[in-house]
Write an enzyme that holds these catalytic residues in place. Structure first.
Site, PDB file in Angstrom:
ATOM      1  N   HIS A 103      38.876  41.547  39.553  1.00 57.48           N
ATOM      2  CA  HIS A 103      40.249  41.507  39.055  1.00 57.48           C
ATOM      3  C   HIS A 103      40.749  42.866  38.574  1.00 57.48           C
ATOM      4  O   HIS A 103      41.950  43.077  38.428  1.00 57.48           O
ATOM      5  CB  HIS A 103      40.392  40.450  37.951  1.00 57.48           C
ATOM      6  CG  HIS A 103      39.796  40.816  36.634  1.00 57.48           C
ATOM      7  ND1 HIS A 103      38.602  40.278  36.172  1.00 57.48           N
ATOM      8  CD2 HIS A 103      40.233  41.632  35.656  1.00 57.48           C
ATOM      9  CE1 HIS A 103      38.344  40.762  34.973  1.00 57.48           C
ATOM     10  NE2 HIS A 103      39.326  41.595  34.633  1.00 57.48           N
ATOM     11  N   ASP A 136      34.237  37.140  40.713  1.00 54.73           N
ATOM     12  CA  ASP A 136      34.827  38.271  39.998  1.00 54.73           C
ATOM     13  C   ASP A 136      33.928  39.492  39.937  1.00 54.73           C
ATOM     14  O   ASP A 136      33.695  40.055  38.866  1.00 54.73           O
ATOM     15  CB  ASP A 136      35.243  37.837  38.586  1.00 54.73           C
ATOM     16  CG  ASP A 136      36.264  38.788  37.982  1.00 54.73           C
ATOM     17  OD1 ASP A 136      36.902  39.552  38.743  1.00 54.73           O
ATOM     18  OD2 ASP A 136      36.423  38.786  36.748  1.00 54.73           O
ATOM     19  N   SER A 204      36.718  44.863  30.939  1.00 51.78           N
ATOM     20  CA  SER A 204      36.381  44.237  32.224  1.00 51.78           C
ATOM     21  C   SER A 204      35.685  45.217  33.154  1.00 51.78           C
ATOM     22  O   SER A 204      36.194  46.311  33.409  1.00 51.78           O
ATOM     23  CB  SER A 204      37.644  43.733  32.909  1.00 51.78           C
ATOM     24  OG  SER A 204      38.153  42.608  32.263  1.00 51.78           O
TER      25      SER A 204
END
Length: 246
Positions: A103, A136, A204
């Site tokens: 992402h 992901d 992230s």
């Protein structure tokens, strides 16, 4: 700052430090669909060595883990042509192979990314090795003219209660170091390792590291806005081991 969509664990899906640009992912899919099909090849592929249930090696202090792994973690800047976004990533080989979250790059422009190392160098991605929107993760090679520091993959399976450390760039704060424990292993969820180490937007793609200085996961998601508990998650590095070692 990327738009964030955080959902309660059993209701919809995790998000975190993620930006959700589902409608803009076409260019990214075209760029990163580089998996090769070796099913008809006659070349024998190397066998993967699964991690042991028994840990080995020297246990490091938090200070030693940071000193060993810090320069292997980098900040990622991406753009969709109108807006800029930020995440994290880290090297897993000396020749520039790296991992992050899918992402972090979803919907962004080809060549628009910057991989910013701790020494200030700004690099580009040369090739995407593998990626999964469902789980992901993304594995890619970074253009670099010299060897880089990297975090080796774990040699043993993570265990509940084990001490862990996270390095990433939450809210753009370069290579922030935090610590905690493995709260639970959730093999039936996309985010398999539940942790108590604090992470935030921009973390992230960062490194989740054990006490031996080994990568055990990719920090990905948090439920902090819905609970006073520190509920955070990481993609198990086992999901990407095969792509890293190919």
């Amino acid at each position: 700052m990327k738009p964030i969509y955080l959902c309660i664990l059993l209701l919809v899906a995790f998000s975190s430090c993620r930006h959700d640009r589902r409608d803009n992912s076409t260019r990214y899919r075209q760029r990163t669909e580089t998996r090769t099909n070796n099913s008809s090849a006659n070349i024998q592929q190397p066998k993967e060595t699964p991690p042991s249930n028994q840990p080995s090696g020297t246990v490091l202090t938090g200070e030693q883990v940071f000193a060993k792994c810090n320069t292997a973690v980098f900040k990622v800047h991406t753009t969709d042509g109108a807006n800029g976004y930020q995440g994290s990533g880290f090297f897993v080989t000396a020749n520039g192979r790296a991992v992050s979250n899918y992402h972090v790059f979803q919907g962004t422009l080809m060549g628009g990314e910057e991989i910013i190392l701790t020494d200030g160098r700004r690099l580009k991605i040369s090739k995407v090795i593998a990626k999964s929107q469902q789980f992901d993760y993304i594995v890619f090679d970074v253009k670099t003219s010299k060897s880089v520091n990297y975090i080796p993959l774990t040699t043993h399976r993570p265990r509940v209660g084990e001490k862990i450390y996270a390095i990433g760039s939450p809210l753009g704060l370069d290579n922030t170091f935090s610590s905690g424990e493995i709260s639970q292993i959730r093999p039936n969820e996309d985010y398999q390792i539940q942790i108590s180490a604090p992470i935030d937007h921009g973390s992230s793609g960062g490194a989740l590291i054990n006490s031996y200085g080994e990568a055990i996961g990719i920090t990905s998601a948090g439920l902090g806005e819905y609970s006073s508990a520190n509920l955070n998650f990481a993609v198990d590095i086992e999901r990407v081991r095969g792509s890293i070692e190919r």
